[in-house]
Design a protein around this motif. Structure first.
Motif, mmCIF file in Angstrom:
data_model
loop_
_atom_site.group_PDB
_atom_site.id
_atom_site.type_symbol
_atom_site.label_atom_id
_atom_site.label_comp_id
_atom_site.label_asym_id
_atom_site.label_seq_id
_atom_site.Cartn_x
_atom_site.Cartn_y
_atom_site.Cartn_z
ATOM 1 N N LYS A 333 43.193 4.000 16.329
ATOM 2 C CA LYS A 333 44.582 4.463 16.247
ATOM 3 C C LYS A 333 45.344 3.658 15.204
ATOM 4 N N THR A 334 45.999 4.383 14.323
ATOM 5 C CA THR A 334 46.878 3.775 13.329
ATOM 6 C C THR A 334 48.232 4.444 13.456
ATOM 7 N N TYR A 335 49.072 3.840 14.275
ATOM 8 C CA TYR A 335 50.358 4.448 14.565
ATOM 9 C C TYR A 335 51.426 3.894 13.628
ATOM 10 N N GLY A 336 52.213 4.813 13.073
ATOM 11 C CA GLY A 336 53.381 4.400 12.328
ATOM 12 C C GLY A 336 54.591 4.303 13.255
ATOM 13 N N THR A 337 55.686 3.846 12.719
ATOM 14 C CA THR A 337 56.918 3.753 13.502
ATOM 15 C C THR A 337 57.619 5.109 13.460
ATOM 16 N N LEU A 338 57.594 5.813 14.601
ATOM 17 C CA LEU A 338 58.149 7.151 14.664
ATOM 18 C C LEU A 338 59.397 7.181 15.528
ATOM 19 N N PRO A 339 60.367 7.991 15.150
ATOM 20 C CA PRO A 339 61.503 8.212 16.044
ATOM 21 C C PRO A 339 61.127 9.228 17.114
ATOM 22 N N LEU A 340 62.014 9.462 18.035
ATOM 23 C CA LEU A 340 61.808 10.533 19.001
ATOM 24 C C LEU A 340 61.844 11.880 18.263
ATOM 25 N N VAL A 341 60.941 12.748 18.640
ATOM 26 C CA VAL A 341 60.770 14.022 17.934
ATOM 27 C C VAL A 341 61.159 15.158 18.868
ATOM 28 N N GLU A 342 61.968 16.096 18.363
ATOM 29 C CA GLU A 342 62.341 17.265 19.148
ATOM 30 C C GLU A 342 61.196 18.265 19.137
ATOM 31 N N CYS A 343 60.709 18.613 20.326
ATOM 32 C CA CYS A 343 59.563 19.516 20.420
ATOM 33 C C CYS A 343 59.477 20.053 21.841
ATOM 34 N N TYR A 344 58.525 20.963 22.029
ATOM 35 C CA TYR A 344 58.139 21.375 23.379
ATOM 36 C C TYR A 344 57.008 20.439 23.792
ATOM 37 N N PRO A 345 57.247 19.454 24.634
ATOM 38 C CA PRO A 345 56.226 18.432 24.912
ATOM 39 C C PRO A 345 54.938 19.008 25.473
ATOM 40 N N GLY A 346 55.059 19.930 26.425
ATOM 41 C CA GLY A 346 53.841 20.480 27.029
ATOM 42 C C GLY A 346 52.983 21.226 26.046
ATOM 43 N N GLN A 347 53.615 22.042 25.199
ATOM 44 C CA GLN A 347 52.851 22.815 24.217
ATOM 45 C C GLN A 347 52.241 21.906 23.150
ATOM 46 N N LEU A 348 52.996 20.899 22.725
ATOM 47 C CA LEU A 348 52.442 19.977 21.729
ATOM 48 C C LEU A 348 51.273 19.190 22.313
ATOM 49 N N ASN A 349 51.367 18.808 23.603
ATOM 50 C CA ASN A 349 50.231 18.140 24.248
ATOM 51 C C ASN A 349 49.013 19.042 24.302
ATOM 52 N N GLN A 350 49.249 20.346 24.474
ATOM 53 C CA GLN A 350 48.136 21.291 24.473
ATOM 54 C C GLN A 350 47.460 21.326 23.099
ATOM 55 N N VAL A 351 48.247 21.276 22.028
ATOM 56 C CA VAL A 351 47.670 21.231 20.679
ATOM 57 C C VAL A 351 46.841 19.961 20.507
ATOM 58 N N LEU A 352 47.363 18.824 20.953
ATOM 59 C CA LEU A 352 46.642 17.557 20.812
ATOM 60 C C LEU A 352 45.322 17.585 21.565
ATOM 61 N N ILE A 353 45.349 18.098 22.781
ATOM 62 C CA ILE A 353 44.109 18.108 23.552
ATOM 63 C C ILE A 353 43.099 19.085 22.956
ATOM 64 N N ASN A 354 43.572 20.202 22.359
ATOM 65 C CA ASN A 354 42.656 21.143 21.701
ATOM 66 C C ASN A 354 41.965 20.481 20.506
ATOM 67 N N LEU A 355 42.732 19.794 19.664
ATOM 68 C CA LEU A 355 42.166 19.201 18.455
ATOM 69 C C LEU A 355 41.258 18.012 18.781
ATOM 70 N N ILE A 356 41.678 17.162 19.724
ATOM 71 C CA ILE A 356 40.830 16.011 20.078
ATOM 72 C C ILE A 356 39.576 16.478 20.788
ATOM 73 N N ALA A 357 39.691 17.482 21.670
ATOM 74 C CA ALA A 357 38.505 18.014 22.356
ATOM 75 C C ALA A 357 37.531 18.628 21.363
ATOM 76 N N ASN A 358 38.050 19.331 20.328
ATOM 77 C CA ASN A 358 37.168 19.889 19.297
ATOM 78 C C ASN A 358 36.448 18.777 18.539
ATOM 79 N N ALA A 359 37.146 17.677 18.254
ATOM 80 C CA ALA A 359 36.502 16.545 17.581
ATOM 81 C C ALA A 359 35.399 15.958 18.454
ATOM 82 N N ILE A 360 35.666 15.841 19.754
ATOM 83 C CA ILE A 360 34.635 15.323 20.674
ATOM 84 C C ILE A 360 33.439 16.264 20.705
#
Length: 472
Positions: A333-360
């Protein structure tokens, strides 16, 4: 008389015959006039000088003398020439009439043949025109019926002309393709709706389970502090008894040996500490589940992107651990300093799990294709990086060092129902839904970079601030 009696037949005489006759008349022109005067004098002498004494013998004698006159042979020759010429002319006229009749017959035959040929040509032209018009129309009709009966929207009617029929056939083909696209879109929308409903139900289930687990875990975790304090108090009291009575009674000593008091004094604090670690682990998992299951949030919220990534990794932790003949997956993990981001948290988490699961999945597939005895040259790694772009967007990069995506299928990655996974393992909707969430829901951009043998990297870019509040 012969000449005048044949005058009616002179209409068909050849102009050359008439010219020869005129030449003959001019040749004997003086002879005929002289002979005519002789005959006129004779008749005048007979009828006008002695009109009452005319006898038959006298007339014969006069004609005999006229016949013996020197002009008579010449005149008879002229008459013979005229008769011969007239016969020739008449014969030619008859032949001309015969030729005219034959020509008339031929003309009639030609007219009839022309009419027949015209009729045949008209029929052939009508058949060709009918075939040229009806053929493409019938072909288009057959394709239209086949499409409706078989639901095969890959069929296309042949376009053979550039006229109105060709335009009609082209329009039919375009309509078939349009209906095909609409059906694909409808099917994808229905699948995405089912997937969204499944995720919503899953989110509600996870939220409920997390809530039910969280209450007793908090009770246990909170009481562990008291249990640990009570244990330390009892152990101090026991130590004071041992100091006061170093030689206990035999039955008490026997019980101390049976329970191995010294081991208990050393192991009980460790046991309580491990229980605390376990409850803290459960609390972290519950918190991750609650963060991931934010599917009931219908408005944009300012959230910590890193928290969503950590929650996703927590849920997928079991897939990252080492397995028999598999070294496990390292997360970098290489995290930058991010502010709070306006988004739909549940849907964005679904995107993250799709992409990380595909990598796995890609890393596991590469491991299964390697021979069991082969020494791994690279440690399976997923690198997650975040940063700010132009002070207006955040970028999330998820890269793996797997086998990469073949170039032939890269253009189909975001299409609904496209998957290279076995039946039952992939629906082909993960990347399609992820693209829709990032691009349509958040006004962002989802791209990828992949080369065979070099791994794959997906890049998410979304605005930090949304231009306006939206509703799901």
């Amino acid at each position: 008389d012969a000449v005048f009696s044949g005058r009616s037949k002179l209409r068909g005489i050849d102009p050359k015959g008439l010219k020869a006759f005129q030449t003959l008349l001019r040749k004997y022109d003086g002879l005929t006039q002289e002979y005519a005067r002789k005959i006129n004098n004779l008749f005048t002498h007979l009828f006008f000088d002695n009109p009452s004494n005319i006898q038959r013998n006298s007339l014969q004698i006069a004609l005999s003398e006229l016949d013996k006159h020197t002009l008579s042979p010449q005149f008879h020759g002229f008459v013979e020439h005229v008769e011969s010429l007239f016969e020739t002319v008449v014969e030619e006229a008859e032949e001309a009439e015969e030729e005219l009749d034959r020509a008339e017959q031929i003309r009639t035959q030609l007219i009839v043949a022309s009419l027949l040929l015209s009729a045949v040509f008209a029929v052939a032209l009508a058949l060709m025109t009918s075939q040229a018009i009806a053929g493409p129309v019938q072909a288009a009709t057959r394709v239209a019926k086949q499409v409706t009966q078989e639901d095969n929207f890959n069929l296309q009617a042949p376009v053979t002309t550039n006229d109105e029929i060709g335009s009609l056939t082209t329009s039919l083909n375009e309509l078939i393709q349009r209906v095909k696209q609409l059906l694909i879109q409808q099917k994808a929308a229905e699948a995405k709706l089912v997937q969204s409903e499944k995720m919503a139900s899953l989110g509600q289930l996870v939220a409920g389970v997390a809530h039910e687990i969280n209450n007793p875990v908090n009770f246990i975790h909170g009481n562990l502090t008291h249990a640990q304090d009570y244990t330390y108090d009892l152990m101090r009291l026991l130590q004071q008894y041992q100091n006061r009575y170093p030689n206990p009674y035999p039955d008490i000593q026997s019980e101390l040996d049976a329970i191995d008091l010294e081991f208990l004094k050393q192991d009980l604090p460790k046991l309580l500490q491990s229980m605390r670690v376990g409850t803290e682990r459960i609390r972290d998992i519950v918190l991750s589940l609650r963060n991931f299951s934010r599917l009931d949030e219908a408005e944009f919220k300012a959230v910590d992107i890193h928290e969503g990534i950590e929650s996703t990794l927590m849920i997928l932790q079991h897939r990252l651990k080492p397995k028999p003949n598999y070294p496990g997956i390292q997360i970098k993990k290489t995290y930058g300093t991010l502010p709070l981001v306006e988004c739909y948290p549940g849907q964005l988490n679904q995107v993250l799990i799709n992409l990380i699961a595909n990598a796995i999945d890609a890393l596991e597939e590469a491991q299964t294709k390697s021979p069991p005895s082969a020494t791994p040259t690279l440690i399976p790694t997923i690198h997650i990086r975040t940063q700010i772009i132009d002070q207006q967007q955040v970028q999330i990069r998820i890269a793996d060092n797997g086998p990469g995506i073949p170039a032939a299928i890269q253009k189909y990655l975001f299409e609904p129902f496209f998957t290279t996974k076995p039946i039952g393992k992939g629906t082909g909707l993960g990347l399609s839904i992820s693209h829709q969430v990032v691009v349509e829901k958040h006004g962002g951009h989802l791209s990828y970079h992949s080369s065979p043998g070099q791994g794959t990297e997906f890049v998410i870019e979304i605005p930090i601030k949304q231009p306006a509040k939206k509703s799901m």
